[in-house]
Write a protein that holds these residues in place. Structure first.
Motif, PDB file in Angstrom:
ATOM      1  N   THR A   5      26.093  48.079  22.832  1.00 35.82           N
ATOM      2  CA  THR A   5      26.006  46.636  23.025  1.00 35.82           C
ATOM      3  C   THR A   5      24.676  46.274  23.688  1.00 35.82           C
ATOM      4  O   THR A   5      23.995  47.137  24.266  1.00 35.82           O
ATOM      5  N   LEU A   6      24.352  45.007  23.622  1.00 36.42           N
ATOM      6  CA  LEU A   6      23.143  44.523  24.297  1.00 36.42           C
ATOM      7  C   LEU A   6      23.245  44.771  25.798  1.00 36.42           C
ATOM      8  O   LEU A   6      22.272  45.193  26.423  1.00 36.42           O
ATOM      9  N   ALA A   7      24.415  44.564  26.366  1.00 39.27           N
ATOM     10  CA  ALA A   7      24.603  44.793  27.803  1.00 39.27           C
ATOM     11  C   ALA A   7      24.370  46.262  28.160  1.00 39.27           C
ATOM     12  O   ALA A   7      23.715  46.569  29.163  1.00 39.27           O
ATOM     13  N   GLU A   8      24.897  47.180  27.341  1.00 41.98           N
ATOM     14  CA  GLU A   8      24.683  48.617  27.588  1.00 41.98           C
ATOM     15  C   GLU A   8      23.203  48.968  27.468  1.00 41.98           C
ATOM     16  O   GLU A   8      22.672  49.752  28.268  1.00 41.98           O
ATOM     17  N   ALA A   9      22.536  48.383  26.480  1.00 42.72           N
ATOM     18  CA  ALA A   9      21.111  48.645  26.273  1.00 42.72           C
ATOM     19  C   ALA A   9      20.292  48.151  27.470  1.00 42.72           C
ATOM     20  O   ALA A   9      19.401  48.859  27.954  1.00 42.72           O
ATOM     21  N   LYS A  10      20.602  46.949  27.945  1.00 44.33           N
ATOM     22  CA  LYS A  10      19.879  46.402  29.092  1.00 44.33           C
ATOM     23  C   LYS A  10      20.067  47.273  30.331  1.00 44.33           C
ATOM     24  O   LYS A  10      19.108  47.534  31.066  1.00 44.33           O
ATOM     25  N   THR A  11      21.281  47.708  30.563  1.00 45.68           N
ATOM     26  CA  THR A  11      21.547  48.573  31.713  1.00 45.68           C
ATOM     27  C   THR A  11      20.734  49.861  31.605  1.00 45.68           C
ATOM     28  O   THR A  11      20.127  50.304  32.577  1.00 45.68           O
ATOM     29  N   GLN A  12      20.693  50.459  30.428  1.00 47.62           N
ATOM     30  CA  GLN A  12      19.996  51.731  30.225  1.00 47.62           C
ATOM     31  C   GLN A  12      18.502  51.614  30.523  1.00 47.62           C
ATOM     32  O   GLN A  12      17.919  52.515  31.103  1.00 47.62           O
ATOM     33  N   VAL A  13      17.874  50.520  30.105  1.00 54.74           N
ATOM     34  CA  VAL A  13      16.424  50.396  30.287  1.00 54.74           C
ATOM     35  C   VAL A  13      16.047  49.593  31.534  1.00 54.74           C
ATOM     36  O   VAL A  13      14.869  49.341  31.779  1.00 54.74           O
ATOM     37  N   GLY A  14      17.062  49.192  32.307  1.00 55.83           N
ATOM     38  CA  GLY A  14      16.793  48.546  33.583  1.00 55.83           C
ATOM     39  C   GLY A  14      16.397  47.082  33.500  1.00 55.83           C
ATOM     40  O   GLY A  14      15.602  46.601  34.306  1.00 55.83           O
ATOM     41  N   ILE A  15      16.958  46.364  32.536  1.00 59.22           N
ATOM     42  CA  ILE A  15      16.707  44.931  32.422  1.00 59.22           C
ATOM     43  C   ILE A  15      17.911  44.193  33.000  1.00 59.22           C
ATOM     44  O   ILE A  15      19.053  44.516  32.672  1.00 59.22           O
ATOM     45  N   ALA A  16      17.654  43.203  33.813  1.00 61.47           N
ATOM     46  CA  ALA A  16      18.732  42.417  34.418  1.00 61.47           C
ATOM     47  C   ALA A  16      19.557  41.729  33.329  1.00 61.47           C
ATOM     48  O   ALA A  16      18.995  41.255  32.340  1.00 61.47           O
ATOM     49  N   PRO A  17      20.869  41.667  33.505  1.00 59.47           N
ATOM     50  CA  PRO A  17      21.725  41.021  32.504  1.00 59.47           C
ATOM     51  C   PRO A  17      21.349  39.574  32.217  1.00 59.47           C
ATOM     52  O   PRO A  17      21.542  39.092  31.100  1.00 59.47           O
ATOM     53  N   THR A  18      20.769  38.895  33.187  1.00 63.87           N
ATOM     54  CA  THR A  18      20.410  37.482  33.003  1.00 63.87           C
ATOM     55  C   THR A  18      19.050  37.286  32.332  1.00 63.87           C
ATOM     56  O   THR A  18      18.730  36.183  31.902  1.00 63.87           O
ATOM     57  N   VAL A  25      13.942  42.034  20.758  1.00 71.29           N
ATOM     58  CA  VAL A  25      13.288  43.320  20.507  1.00 71.29           C
ATOM     59  C   VAL A  25      14.216  44.477  20.868  1.00 71.29           C
ATOM     60  O   VAL A  25      14.264  45.493  20.173  1.00 71.29           O
ATOM     61  N   LEU A  26      14.984  44.312  21.918  1.00 67.95           N
ATOM     62  CA  LEU A  26      15.930  45.349  22.324  1.00 67.95           C
ATOM     63  C   LEU A  26      16.980  45.583  21.237  1.00 67.95           C
ATOM     64  O   LEU A  26      17.282  46.728  20.883  1.00 67.95           O
ATOM     65  N   MET A  27      17.510  44.518  20.654  1.00 66.61           N
ATOM     66  CA  MET A  27      18.506  44.679  19.584  1.00 66.61           C
ATOM     67  C   MET A  27      17.873  45.230  18.307  1.00 66.61           C
ATOM     68  O   MET A  27      18.533  45.958  17.561  1.00 66.61           O
ATOM     69  N   ASN A  28      16.599  44.940  18.057  1.00 66.12           N
ATOM     70  CA  ASN A  28      15.916  45.571  16.918  1.00 66.12           C
ATOM     71  C   ASN A  28      15.853  47.077  17.121  1.00 66.12           C
ATOM     72  O   ASN A  28      16.065  47.854  16.184  1.00 66.12           O
ATOM     73  N   TYR A  29      15.571  47.512  18.330  1.00 73.73           N
ATOM     74  CA  TYR A  29      15.552  48.934  18.643  1.00 73.73           C
ATOM     75  C   TYR A  29      16.947  49.534  18.438  1.00 73.73           C
ATOM     76  O   TYR A  29      17.088  50.601  17.854  1.00 73.73           O
TER      77      TYR A  29
END
Length: 180
Positions: A5-18, A25-29
């Motif tokens: 999920t986008l939330a899992e991806a953000k957590t993995q790369v250290g991007i704040a959920p907000t 670009v993250l979802m393209n990856y």
């Protein structure tokens, strides 16, 4: 359903959920990584529908994509003959057998669903390691010997860096065997 999920991806790369500035670009990856995992594992991970055209002379046949979740329809391409999928058996490996009724023959279109309804946790973890690897190498965050980028990112003799980090391959396990 995405492999992560986008939330899992953000957590993995250290991007704040907000923070939504890098969502696209993250979802393209994530989308690209899903096909990379499927190509490595030699199976469909993200559940979706496929249609194959085949010339068949009766008997059993094997679908190109697995694991198979369900048969949706089997019919001649001109629509003159339709087989009741309830009279057919399909294995997870994609072997289709007629259980009762006429054998499947002619030029047929087979529509089915393949993949996982729930992505295995080790596939998710492997995908997240690949995501972090790509994210960091594209942004210069990682360094050899730190974080997700470790020894596998060095060179070995004349060979350049790996595309799939060793850590991801350990999560994903060995590719499935090819059955001919």
């Amino acid at each position: 359903m995405a492999i992560v999920t986008l939330a899992e991806a953000k957590t993995q790369v250290g991007i704040a959920p907000t923070d939504t500035s890098k969502d696209a670009v993250l979802m393209n990856y994530v989308d690209a990584i899903a096909s990379t995992v499927e190509n490595y594992k030699l199976e469909i991970v993200e559940a979706r529908e496929f249609t194959e055209e085949r010339v068949l002379n009766g008997g059993s046949f094997v679908l190109a994509n697995s694991p198979v979740l369900s048969l949706i329809s089997v019919e001649t391409v001109d629509g003159t003959t339709v087989w009741d999928v309830n009279n057919l058996h399909v294995s997870r490996a994609g072997v289709v057998r007629v259980m009762s009724g006429a054998s499947v023959s002619g030029t047929v279109a087979v529509t089915y669903r393949a993949g996982y309804e729930t992505v295995p946790e080790n596939y998710k973890r492997g995908a997240l390691v690949i995501l972090q690897h790509v994210w960091e190498t594209q942004r210069g965050v990682g360094q050899v010997g730190t974080g997700v980028i470790g020894q596998e990112e060095g060179t070995y003799g004349q060979l350049s860096t790996y595309s799939l980090p060793r850590k991801a391959l350990e999560w994903l396990g060995v590719p499935n065997p090819v059955v001919m």
